[in-house]
Scaffold this active site. Sequence first.
Site, short mmCIF file in Angstrom:
data_model
loop_
_atom_site.label_atom_id
_atom_site.label_comp_id
_atom_site.label_asym_id
_atom_site.label_seq_id
_atom_site.Cartn_x
_atom_site.Cartn_y
_atom_site.Cartn_z
CG MET A 106 25.39 64.90 29.54
SD MET A 106 27.06 65.48 29.80
CE MET A 106 27.60 64.26 30.95
CG HIS A 125 35.90 69.87 27.50
ND1 HIS A 125 35.23 68.69 27.75
CD2 HIS A 125 37.22 69.63 27.76
CE1 HIS A 125 36.12 67.78 28.14
NE2 HIS A 125 37.32 68.32 28.15
CD GLU A 207 32.09 74.85 32.81
OE1 GLU A 207 31.04 74.55 33.42
OE2 GLU A 207 32.73 74.04 32.12
C1 GRF Z 1 29.74 71.91 32.68
O1 GRF Z 1 30.78 71.75 33.59
C2 GRF Z 1 30.24 71.77 31.26
O2 GRF Z 1 31.56 72.12 31.10
C3 GRF Z 1 30.08 70.30 30.99
O3 GRF Z 1 28.90 69.94 31.67
C4 GRF Z 1 28.71 70.80 32.80
C5 GRF Z 1 27.31 71.30 32.71
O4 GRF Z 1 26.90 71.93 33.89
N1 GRF Z 1 30.05 70.02 29.58
P1 GRF Z 1 25.46 72.62 33.98
O5 GRF Z 1 24.43 71.58 33.54
O6 GRF Z 1 25.46 73.82 33.10
O7 GRF Z 1 25.29 72.96 35.43
#
Ligand code: GRF
Length: 224
Positions: A106, A125, A207
């Site tokens: 972040m 993303h 993801e």
């Molecule tokens: C994911 O949805 C990614 O796309 C975004 O942050 C989230 C991270 O999730 N950038 P995690 O920490 O891997 O569970």
Amino acid sequence: MNINDNDSSNIQQESPKQPLRVAVLVSGSGSNLQALLDASERQELPGVEIVLVVSNKADATGLQRALKHKITSLFLPWKNRAEAEARLAAVLHLFEADLVVLAGWMRIFSPEFITQFQQRIINLHPALLPADGIGNSYVTSDGTTIPVFRGLHAVRQALDAGVTVTGTTVHYVTPEVDAGPVICREEVIIDANDTEDTLHERIKSVEHRLIVQAVKEYARCFHT
Ligand code: GRF
């Protein structure tokens, strides 16, 4: 002298390929990191070694996940960006990281930092980006044009916009936020009853597959 293909003395020994050394950066839950760790343990990431996990948050669950898998894990405070980036760059060099995966990271990097790792930082993303990462509209597989949702609240933006399809994208990191060339992406249908949480969970389950695919592809194409 005839060179005989069957003569082992003429077969050049290929030097073994070095593994692709991957550093994963997290700020929170790290479920995508977990997907990479699990894939690696299941031998689904041949030629890939996860060598380091870094978090800008001391209490990130992602750090616990990495420690459980005995991966070197660091908390890197991010109060002053220039200082923190210099430390991160030093650690990445020390660990000889070939690829940096932002998995729920972040913090926004300076253009100078990104330039040092050109085409070696990839990000996940939770929305659909155009192929070159640039532009403000995206055409879904059913031909509908939707806006490109960038920034921290891309899932909420998709719900607020009333679109019926969103998705997730793995892309190269460039100085413009959420705008680098796409490596892979997948659409996710929005249900009428979706909340930000339910939709984000469904996006994350996609993801978990995509990030493994992207790292595998990166290792195959770029790491010789
Ligand atoms: C994911 O949805 C990614 O796309 C975004 O942050 C989230 C991270 O999730 N950038 P995690 O920490 O891997 O569970």
